[in-house]
Structure formats: C-alpha cells, structure tokens
Motif scaffolding. Sequence first.
Motif, short mmCIF file in Angstrom:
data_model
loop_
_atom_site.label_atom_id
_atom_site.label_comp_id
_atom_site.label_asym_id
_atom_site.label_seq_id
_atom_site.Cartn_x
_atom_site.Cartn_y
_atom_site.Cartn_z
N ASN A 82 38.92 33.84 40.18
CA ASN A 82 40.17 34.30 40.77
C ASN A 82 41.13 34.84 39.71
OD1 ASN A 82 39.41 33.47 43.45
ND2 ASN A 82 39.77 31.37 42.79
N ASP A 83 41.11 34.22 38.53
CA ASP A 83 41.95 34.68 37.42
C ASP A 83 41.68 36.14 37.09
OD1 ASP A 83 42.73 31.78 35.74
OD2 ASP A 83 41.07 31.78 37.17
N GLY A 84 40.41 36.54 37.20
CA GLY A 84 39.99 37.87 36.78
C GLY A 84 40.19 38.97 37.81
N PHE A 85 40.75 38.65 38.98
CA PHE A 85 41.06 39.71 39.93
C PHE A 85 42.13 40.63 39.34
CE2 PHE A 85 39.81 36.84 43.71
CZ PHE A 85 38.49 37.27 43.63
N VAL A 86 42.14 41.89 39.80
CA VAL A 86 43.04 42.89 39.24
C VAL A 86 44.23 43.11 40.18
CG1 VAL A 86 43.23 45.22 38.30
CG2 VAL A 86 41.06 43.99 38.15
N PRO A 90 50.02 38.22 44.29
CA PRO A 90 50.88 37.61 43.27
C PRO A 90 50.48 36.17 42.91
CG PRO A 90 51.94 37.50 45.41
CD PRO A 90 50.67 38.28 45.61
N ILE A 91 49.40 35.65 43.52
CA ILE A 91 49.06 34.24 43.34
C ILE A 91 47.88 34.02 42.40
CG2 ILE A 91 48.32 32.14 44.54
CD1 ILE A 91 49.69 33.20 47.04
N GLN A 92 46.84 34.83 42.50
CA GLN A 92 45.60 34.51 41.81
C GLN A 92 45.40 35.13 40.43
OE1 GLN A 92 43.18 35.56 45.35
NE2 GLN A 92 42.30 33.52 45.19
N PRO A 93 45.62 36.41 40.20
CA PRO A 93 45.30 36.99 38.89
C PRO A 93 46.11 36.36 37.75
CG PRO A 93 45.64 38.71 40.53
CD PRO A 93 46.10 37.44 41.14
N ILE A 94 45.41 36.12 36.64
CA ILE A 94 46.02 35.55 35.44
C ILE A 94 45.62 36.41 34.25
CG2 ILE A 94 46.03 33.53 33.89
CD1 ILE A 94 47.47 33.00 36.50
N VAL A 133 32.32 42.60 52.89
CA VAL A 133 32.43 41.23 53.43
C VAL A 133 33.82 40.64 53.22
CG1 VAL A 133 31.41 38.93 53.40
CG2 VAL A 133 29.97 40.93 52.98
N LEU A 134 34.48 41.01 52.11
CA LEU A 134 35.79 40.44 51.79
C LEU A 134 36.81 41.56 51.56
CD1 LEU A 134 34.65 37.72 49.20
CD2 LEU A 134 35.22 37.34 51.60
N PRO A 135 37.05 42.40 52.54
CA PRO A 135 37.95 43.55 52.34
C PRO A 135 39.38 43.15 52.03
CG PRO A 135 37.45 43.26 54.67
CD PRO A 135 36.54 42.33 53.93
N HIS A 136 39.78 41.91 52.38
CA HIS A 136 41.15 41.48 52.15
C HIS A 136 41.48 41.34 50.66
CE1 HIS A 136 38.74 37.79 52.10
NE2 HIS A 136 39.68 37.28 51.33
N LEU A 137 40.43 41.24 49.81
CA LEU A 137 40.71 41.10 48.39
C LEU A 137 41.36 42.35 47.80
CD1 LEU A 137 37.58 39.19 46.99
CD2 LEU A 137 39.82 38.29 47.64
N ASP A 143 38.50 48.36 43.58
CA ASP A 143 37.68 47.22 43.20
C ASP A 143 38.56 46.01 42.91
OD1 ASP A 143 35.58 48.92 43.42
OD2 ASP A 143 35.18 49.09 41.27
N ALA A 144 38.14 44.85 43.42
CA ALA A 144 38.92 43.63 43.20
C ALA A 144 38.88 43.20 41.74
CB ALA A 144 38.39 42.51 44.08
N THR A 145 37.77 43.48 41.08
CA THR A 145 37.63 43.17 39.66
C THR A 145 36.45 43.98 39.14
OG1 THR A 145 37.43 41.37 38.04
CG2 THR A 145 36.14 41.16 40.06
N SER A 146 35.93 43.63 37.98
CA SER A 146 34.79 44.34 37.43
C SER A 146 33.95 43.39 36.58
CB SER A 146 35.24 45.53 36.57
OG SER A 146 35.85 45.06 35.37
N ASN A 147 32.72 43.76 36.36
CA ASN A 147 31.87 42.94 35.50
C ASN A 147 32.35 42.96 34.06
OD1 ASN A 147 29.97 41.97 37.43
ND2 ASN A 147 29.09 44.02 37.51
#
Length: 260
Positions: A82-86, A90-94, A133-137, A143-147
Amino acid sequence: MGYPKFILFGDSITQHANEIQGNFALQPALQDWYIRKLDILNRGYSGYNSEHARVILPHILDAELNAEKNNVKLITIFFGTNDGFVDNNPIQPISLERYRENIDYLVSLAIENNIKPIVIGPSLHDPKICKKVLPHLKPGGEDATSNKRYYQYSEAAREVCKNRKVAFVDLWDEFRKDGGWTRDQLFQVNGSLENWEVGSLGHLLSDGVHFTGHAYKIMYDAIKKAIGKHYPEFLPDNLATNLAVWSDINPTDLKNSIFK
C-alpha cells in the motif's frame, strides 16, 4: 500452557494468510510446521501501510508480551504494497524515505523486545489485472503502482535489514525467479502496453495485487529459508515440543510425566 508466539504482522496479504487460495494457505502451513512449539498469530490489517504499522505495533506488543518479554519469538513485518501506490488516495501512499524510516522503526521495536524480525519486501504488480478487478485503486485509469516502484521499496527494506543484521525476504526477486523474468522485463510492465514480454502475472497475483496460493507457497518457503539462515535456533527441530510425547506418558503418574 502458554505457547511462545510467532506474529504475522502486515497488511491485507497477511490478513488473508488464513484463507485457502487454490490449494494452499500460509498461516495454517506455518502453524503445522510449528505445531506444539509456537502459536502463529495473525495481525494483518487490510489497507494498512507502514505509517499505520508504527502506530499499532507498540499496542500489539503490549497485548502479547509477558512481563519478561521473552514469549514472542518471531515476527514477520510485511508492509510496502500500500505504501508503494502512486498518489491514489490521501491515506495509503508513503514516500520511499518515510517507508525506510518506518521499517527501521518497526525492526528496532522488535529487537528491543527480544523478538527476531523477518522483514518481507513488496512483490510484483500486474496493472492489467488490477484495473479489471480493482478499478477503485486508480479511478482515472492510471497505473496504481509499478514493478519498478515496488523494487525500490523492496530495496529500501533490504537496506534496513542489512544495517540491522536481521532477516529479509525478497519476494520481488522470488516472484521474478519463479516467472523466469529479468528485472528489465518487469520494469517494462505497465497498463499502456498491449503486450509484455513477461505475459500475465496472474499465476502469482489474483487481482494484480493480492496473492494466489502459488505465491503464498513461495512466501512460505522463503520465510522458512530466512529462519533457517538467520535464526536457526527457531527452526522447529530446535524447539521443545509442548507436553510429553504420548508414548512417554506414565499411566501411573500422569501429571508428572505429561508436564516433565
């Protein structure tokens, strides 16, 4: 009759470790490995990040530690997904630097309480499955994040573990090796490409983020390997079995022979 404890601490991937995914479930497998030796406690919190973790871990330890602080033997620390989301909310990315600081704090807290930490870094991401499957992200379609981003967070966790001389599980690379991919191939995975050289990551990630049974089995094997390498005294064969083996019970002196 209080068993020593092994705490699984993390986000939703840890929370779901009880659930059978395909034909495997992580927590029951660990409990079977440590049966009559350690109790496996699940302290997984869906959606949480390392910032939340540093707030709640002191309270978890207050609840689980005895007065001597010698009954919690091992803890997995698995945050970063969750920290790595872009910037998706306002709650999860760090930020990467704050994530590094948080992991260091969590490790130091474990060490201060005589607990052997096993830090697990974030793994891989499949943006196509995730968007489906998780479009809300990422409601806007990005993209919600990346490798590559998860790789950077994983490397930050590795650095902390190297400095602290504690166990680290590199799930990013374990998953990479399982798929036979190169690092550069995984860095190229993004939602804007029609075709990736790696193909789908669906055998590892059920929704682009969470684990399949196959992925949990890789994680299970990696945790066992990390314990064997860094904390061999806590391998099951090196721990006492709680209560006497049945064949050693004296039928004329049950109490003394059971609790010997």
